[in-house]
Motif scaffolding. Structure first.
Motif, PDB file in Angstrom:
ATOM      1  N   ARG A 128      41.556  39.567  47.766  1.00  0.00           N
ATOM      2  CA  ARG A 128      40.759  38.341  47.760  1.00  0.00           C
ATOM      3  C   ARG A 128      41.582  37.105  48.130  1.00  0.00           C
ATOM      4  NH1 ARG A 128      35.618  39.851  48.319  1.00  0.00           N
ATOM      5  NH2 ARG A 128      34.787  41.038  46.545  1.00  0.00           N
ATOM      6  N   ARG A 129      42.828  37.059  47.716  1.00  0.00           N
ATOM      7  CA  ARG A 129      43.625  35.845  47.904  1.00  0.00           C
ATOM      8  C   ARG A 129      44.496  35.866  49.148  1.00  0.00           C
ATOM      9  NH1 ARG A 129      45.847  34.108  41.876  1.00  0.00           N
ATOM     10  NH2 ARG A 129      43.795  33.987  40.842  1.00  0.00           N
ATOM     11  N   ARG A 175      43.233  41.091  43.558  1.00  0.00           N
ATOM     12  CA  ARG A 175      43.776  39.753  43.809  1.00  0.00           C
ATOM     13  C   ARG A 175      44.451  39.687  45.178  1.00  0.00           C
ATOM     14  NH1 ARG A 175      47.225  37.699  38.958  1.00  0.00           N
ATOM     15  NH2 ARG A 175      45.153  38.009  38.030  1.00  0.00           N
ATOM     16  N   ALA A 181      37.266  45.485  48.312  1.00  0.00           N
ATOM     17  CA  ALA A 181      37.392  44.554  47.197  1.00  0.00           C
ATOM     18  C   ALA A 181      36.197  44.660  46.254  1.00  0.00           C
ATOM     19  CB  ALA A 181      37.538  43.127  47.717  1.00  0.00           C
ATOM     20  N   ASP A 182      34.996  44.811  46.827  1.00  0.00           N
ATOM     21  CA  ASP A 182      33.804  44.965  45.984  1.00  0.00           C
ATOM     22  C   ASP A 182      33.877  46.227  45.133  1.00  0.00           C
ATOM     23  OD1 ASP A 182      32.773  42.641  47.033  1.00  0.00           O
ATOM     24  OD2 ASP A 182      31.524  43.648  48.534  1.00  0.00           O
ATOM     25  N   GLU A 241      36.484  43.742  52.623  1.00  0.00           N
ATOM     26  CA  GLU A 241      35.504  43.178  51.687  1.00  0.00           C
ATOM     27  C   GLU A 241      34.804  44.271  50.896  1.00  0.00           C
ATOM     28  OE1 GLU A 241      33.135  40.806  54.301  1.00  0.00           O
ATOM     29  OE2 GLU A 241      34.319  38.983  53.916  1.00  0.00           O
ATOM     30  N   GLU A 257      36.452  45.778  42.383  1.00  0.00           N
ATOM     31  CA  GLU A 257      35.948  44.934  41.304  1.00  0.00           C
ATOM     32  C   GLU A 257      34.970  45.695  40.411  1.00  0.00           C
ATOM     33  OE1 GLU A 257      34.416  41.629  43.456  1.00  0.00           O
ATOM     34  OE2 GLU A 257      36.291  40.476  43.321  1.00  0.00           O
TER      35      GLU A 257
END
Length: 206
Positions: A168-169, A165, A28-29, A25, A32
């Motif tokens: 997150r996915r 992606r 991913a942050d 997580e 992004e």
């Protein structure tokens, strides 16, 4: 996923899954955040590429018009004589790095001065053509640098988007599912242990 299936049972496995999920997580942050910066930089570079292309497109026809006038006035031999003895222009590309992406920041062109031994242009039109082509070459180098920069940063935007992606996915949801299963298994184990302890305690009392 393979890492989730190899997780040891019990609290150690749950802790490992929790740590893996936290890392994913946070990753991913950060990706992004990087993606937002890269997109902004890419938009700026695309704008610079468009401006450089317009500048080159405007300067090249001007140089071609001047050389055509020179040819009409003095013929091809005059053009060849004016070009004889001239050295090649040297292009230097200056590089920079944006969010880990190395790309051109600018380009400079050095056009050697006409040697004293070289013949002077036969007419004024060829003099103007020489200066106009120097400006066109500078514009072409700037356009090439801007286009390359936009392409390199654009490729990193796509790569970063795919990585976000995937996290997150796919990766994060699978880690959460594995963590939920580990929580359930741990809860069941603790419940069974409690039942066995209570049964053992009653047996001992009897």
């Amino acid at each position: 996923m393979t890492r989730a299936r190899r997780t040891p049972p019990g609290r150690a496995g749950r802790l490992r899954l929790r740590q893996s999920l936290d890392v994913a997580e946070r990753g991913a942050d950060l990706l992004e955040q990087k993606l937002r910066i890269l997109r902004s930089e890419h938009e700026r570079l695309v704008g610079a590429e468009t401006a450089a292309w317009h500048a080159w497109r405007d300067l090249l026809p001007e140089a071609e018009r001047w050389v055509l006038r020179g040819l009409l006035l003095s013929g091809e031999q005059a053009l060849e004589a004016a070009a004889a003895g001239m050295s090649r222009a040297e292009v230097t590309v200056h590089w920079t790095t944006s969010m880990g992406v190395r790309h051109p920041a600018a380009a400079s062109v050095c056009v050697p001065a006409r040697p004293s031994t070289a013949a002077a242009p036969a007419n004024t039109a060829l003099v103007h053509a020489e200066a106009a082509y120097a400006r066109a070459v500078q514009a072409a180098a700037e356009y090439a640098a801007a286009r390359t920069a936009a392409e390199l940063v654009g490729a990193e935007v796509l790569s970063t988007r795919h990585r976000v992606r995937a996290l997150r996915r796919h990766w994060i949801p699978r880690l959460r599912e594995a963590l939920d299963r580990a929580d359930l298994a741990l809860e069941q184990t603790e419940h069974e242990d409690g039942v066995r302890r209570r049964w053992a305690a009653r047996t001992t009392e009897r």
